[in-house]
Design a protein around this motif. Structure first.
Motif, PDB file in Angstrom:
ATOM      1  N   PHE A  21       0.833  -1.197   0.000  1.00  0.00           N
ATOM      2  CA  PHE A  21       0.000   0.000   0.000  1.00  0.00           C
ATOM      3  C   PHE A  21       0.876   1.260   0.000  1.00  0.00           C
ATOM      4  O   PHE A  21       0.605   2.211  -0.739  1.00  0.00           O
ATOM      5  N   LEU A  22       1.922   1.272   0.820  1.00  0.00           N
ATOM      6  CA  LEU A  22       2.825   2.425   0.857  1.00  0.00           C
ATOM      7  C   LEU A  22       3.538   2.624  -0.477  1.00  0.00           C
ATOM      8  O   LEU A  22       3.777   3.757  -0.899  1.00  0.00           O
ATOM      9  N   LEU A  23       3.865   1.532  -1.140  1.00  0.00           N
ATOM     10  CA  LEU A  23       4.492   1.629  -2.455  1.00  0.00           C
ATOM     11  C   LEU A  23       3.542   2.286  -3.450  1.00  0.00           C
ATOM     12  O   LEU A  23       3.944   3.142  -4.236  1.00  0.00           O
ATOM     13  N   LEU A  24       2.286   1.911  -3.395  1.00  0.00           N
ATOM     14  CA  LEU A  24       1.283   2.537  -4.261  1.00  0.00           C
ATOM     15  C   LEU A  24       1.170   4.028  -3.958  1.00  0.00           C
ATOM     16  O   LEU A  24       1.128   4.854  -4.878  1.00  0.00           O
ATOM     17  N   LEU A  25       1.134   4.377  -2.669  1.00  0.00           N
ATOM     18  CA  LEU A  25       1.094   5.792  -2.289  1.00  0.00           C
ATOM     19  C   LEU A  25       2.317   6.540  -2.795  1.00  0.00           C
ATOM     20  O   LEU A  25       2.208   7.678  -3.270  1.00  0.00           O
ATOM     21  N   MET A  26       3.484   5.905  -2.695  1.00  0.00           N
ATOM     22  CA  MET A  26       4.704   6.550  -3.154  1.00  0.00           C
ATOM     23  C   MET A  26       4.665   6.794  -4.661  1.00  0.00           C
ATOM     24  O   MET A  26       5.032   7.868  -5.144  1.00  0.00           O
ATOM     25  N   VAL A  27       4.215   5.809  -5.414  1.00  0.00           N
ATOM     26  CA  VAL A  27       4.119   5.957  -6.869  1.00  0.00           C
ATOM     27  C   VAL A  27       3.157   7.090  -7.225  1.00  0.00           C
ATOM     28  O   VAL A  27       3.453   7.927  -8.092  1.00  0.00           O
ATOM     29  N   LEU A  28       2.010   7.138  -6.555  1.00  0.00           N
ATOM     30  CA  LEU A  28       1.047   8.212  -6.804  1.00  0.00           C
ATOM     31  C   LEU A  28       1.630   9.573  -6.433  1.00  0.00           C
ATOM     32  O   LEU A  28       1.436  10.564  -7.150  1.00  0.00           O
ATOM     33  N   ASN A  29       2.343   9.627  -5.329  1.00  0.00           N
ATOM     34  CA  ASN A  29       2.967  10.873  -4.889  1.00  0.00           C
ATOM     35  C   ASN A  29       4.006  11.345  -5.904  1.00  0.00           C
ATOM     36  O   ASN A  29       4.053  12.527  -6.255  1.00  0.00           O
ATOM     37  N   VAL A  30       4.840  10.441  -6.377  1.00  0.00           N
ATOM     38  CA  VAL A  30       5.862  10.802  -7.370  1.00  0.00           C
ATOM     39  C   VAL A  30       5.199  11.262  -8.668  1.00  0.00           C
ATOM     40  O   VAL A  30       5.597  12.271  -9.256  1.00  0.00           O
ATOM     41  N   ALA A  31       4.165  10.541  -9.093  1.00  0.00           N
ATOM     42  CA  ALA A  31       3.471  10.917 -10.330  1.00  0.00           C
ATOM     43  C   ALA A  31       2.853  12.305 -10.201  1.00  0.00           C
ATOM     44  O   ALA A  31       2.977  13.138 -11.113  1.00  0.00           O
ATOM     45  N   PHE A  39       4.050  20.281 -15.622  1.00  0.00           N
ATOM     46  CA  PHE A  39       2.895  20.881 -16.283  1.00  0.00           C
ATOM     47  C   PHE A  39       2.476  22.199 -15.640  1.00  0.00           C
ATOM     48  O   PHE A  39       1.953  23.080 -16.310  1.00  0.00           O
ATOM     49  N   PHE A  40       2.701  22.312 -14.337  1.00  0.00           N
ATOM     50  CA  PHE A  40       2.274  23.527 -13.635  1.00  0.00           C
ATOM     51  C   PHE A  40       3.455  24.330 -13.096  1.00  0.00           C
ATOM     52  O   PHE A  40       3.245  25.351 -12.436  1.00  0.00           O
ATOM     53  N   HIS A  41       4.659  23.868 -13.345  1.00  0.00           N
ATOM     54  CA  HIS A  41       5.889  24.551 -12.909  1.00  0.00           C
ATOM     55  C   HIS A  41       5.838  24.895 -11.418  1.00  0.00           C
ATOM     56  O   HIS A  41       6.196  25.990 -11.002  1.00  0.00           O
ATOM     57  N   ASN A  42       5.374  23.938 -10.663  1.00  0.00           N
ATOM     58  CA  ASN A  42       5.244  24.107  -9.227  1.00  0.00           C
ATOM     59  C   ASN A  42       5.555  22.767  -8.566  1.00  0.00           C
ATOM     60  O   ASN A  42       5.235  21.714  -9.099  1.00  0.00           O
ATOM     61  N   SER A  43       6.176  22.818  -7.421  1.00  0.00           N
ATOM     62  CA  SER A  43       6.480  21.598  -6.696  1.00  0.00           C
ATOM     63  C   SER A  43       6.484  21.902  -5.207  1.00  0.00           C
ATOM     64  O   SER A  43       6.876  22.991  -4.792  1.00  0.00           O
ATOM     65  N   LEU A  44       6.045  20.958  -4.433  1.00  0.00           N
ATOM     66  CA  LEU A  44       6.018  21.126  -2.987  1.00  0.00           C
ATOM     67  C   LEU A  44       7.160  20.338  -2.354  1.00  0.00           C
ATOM     68  O   LEU A  44       7.360  19.157  -2.662  1.00  0.00           O
ATOM     69  N   VAL A  45       7.885  21.001  -1.470  1.00  0.00           N
ATOM     70  CA  VAL A  45       8.975  20.344  -0.755  1.00  0.00           C
ATOM     71  C   VAL A  45       8.434  19.179   0.067  1.00  0.00           C
ATOM     72  O   VAL A  45       9.044  18.112   0.138  1.00  0.00           O
ATOM     73  N   ALA A  46       7.273  19.350   0.656  1.00  0.00           N
ATOM     74  CA  ALA A  46       6.677  18.293   1.488  1.00  0.00           C
ATOM     75  C   ALA A  46       6.429  17.027   0.666  1.00  0.00           C
ATOM     76  O   ALA A  46       6.631  15.914   1.166  1.00  0.00           O
ATOM     77  N   MET A  47       6.011  17.196  -0.588  1.00  0.00           N
ATOM     78  CA  MET A  47       5.782  16.010  -1.435  1.00  0.00           C
ATOM     79  C   MET A  47       7.097  15.301  -1.742  1.00  0.00           C
ATOM     80  O   MET A  47       7.160  14.074  -1.748  1.00  0.00           O
ATOM     81  N   GLN A  48       8.139  16.063  -1.987  1.00  0.00           N
ATOM     82  CA  GLN A  48       9.448  15.455  -2.266  1.00  0.00           C
ATOM     83  C   GLN A  48       9.976  14.737  -1.035  1.00  0.00           C
ATOM     84  O   GLN A  48      10.529  13.646  -1.139  1.00  0.00           O
ATOM     85  N   GLU A  49       9.798  15.341   0.116  1.00  0.00           N
ATOM     86  CA  GLU A  49      10.246  14.678   1.347  1.00  0.00           C
ATOM     87  C   GLU A  49       9.412  13.437   1.640  1.00  0.00           C
ATOM     88  O   GLU A  49       9.937  12.443   2.130  1.00  0.00           O
TER      89      GLU A  49
END
Length: 167
Positions: A21-31, A39-49
């Protein structure tokens, strides 16, 4: 002994499901992070962490799952030539001599590392990063304690295999 072995295996199977389940969450988070970045030229540090937090948990607890599944590293071209009794003895001795001392060292040695992080209320150094850095650091002693439990189940399984091969 068989009941303890089965209980440990069931617990490892539960963790394996949680890791999937965590692997699925990680894949979705990375995607989602990639879509936001390109596409939106924006990224969140929290998502990368969160990516490396999830990856760390999957890796740390995946060690125990791979031990149960016999997916760990060893010299298979030599190992496969032995009979079942010798294989069981090698697995037991390898676990007792190498795996358990290493896991005990990491589990015991990491408590002060986690405690220091918790006491100072460590958070991400990056603006917009995740709070509670001690929580991810806490996965180190927890996962290696779980590895010790998994190793005990592995020893019990190999004792049973040794006994069955002798019949």
């Amino acid at each position: 002994m068989g009941a303890i072995e089965k209980l440990i295996e069931k617990l490892i199977d539960l963790v394996e499901g949680a890791l999937a389940f965590l692997l699925l969450l990680m894949v979705l988070n990375v995607a989602l992070d990639v879509i936001m970045r390109y596409f939106f030229h924006n990224s969140l540090v929290a998502m990368q962490e969160l990516e490396w937090h999830l990856f760390a948990i999957i890796l740390l607890f995946g060690i125990s799952v791979s031990l149960k599944e016999e997916a760990h590293v060893r010299v298979d071209f030599l190992f496969e030539r032995f009979n079942d009794r010798i294989k069981a003895v090698i697995n037991i001795l390898g676990t007792l001599i190498f795996l358990l001392p290493f896991a005990l060292l990491i589990a015991a040695g990491s408590f002060s590392f986690v405690s220091d992080s918790w006491m100072m209320g460590e958070i991400s150094e990056d603006p917009g990063g995740l709070p509670y850095r001690w929580l991810i650091k806490g996965m180190i002693p927890l996962s290696f304690s779980f590895l010790i439990l998994s190793a005990l189940g592995y020893i019990l399984r190999n004792i049973r295999k040794f006994q069955e091969a002798g019949k």
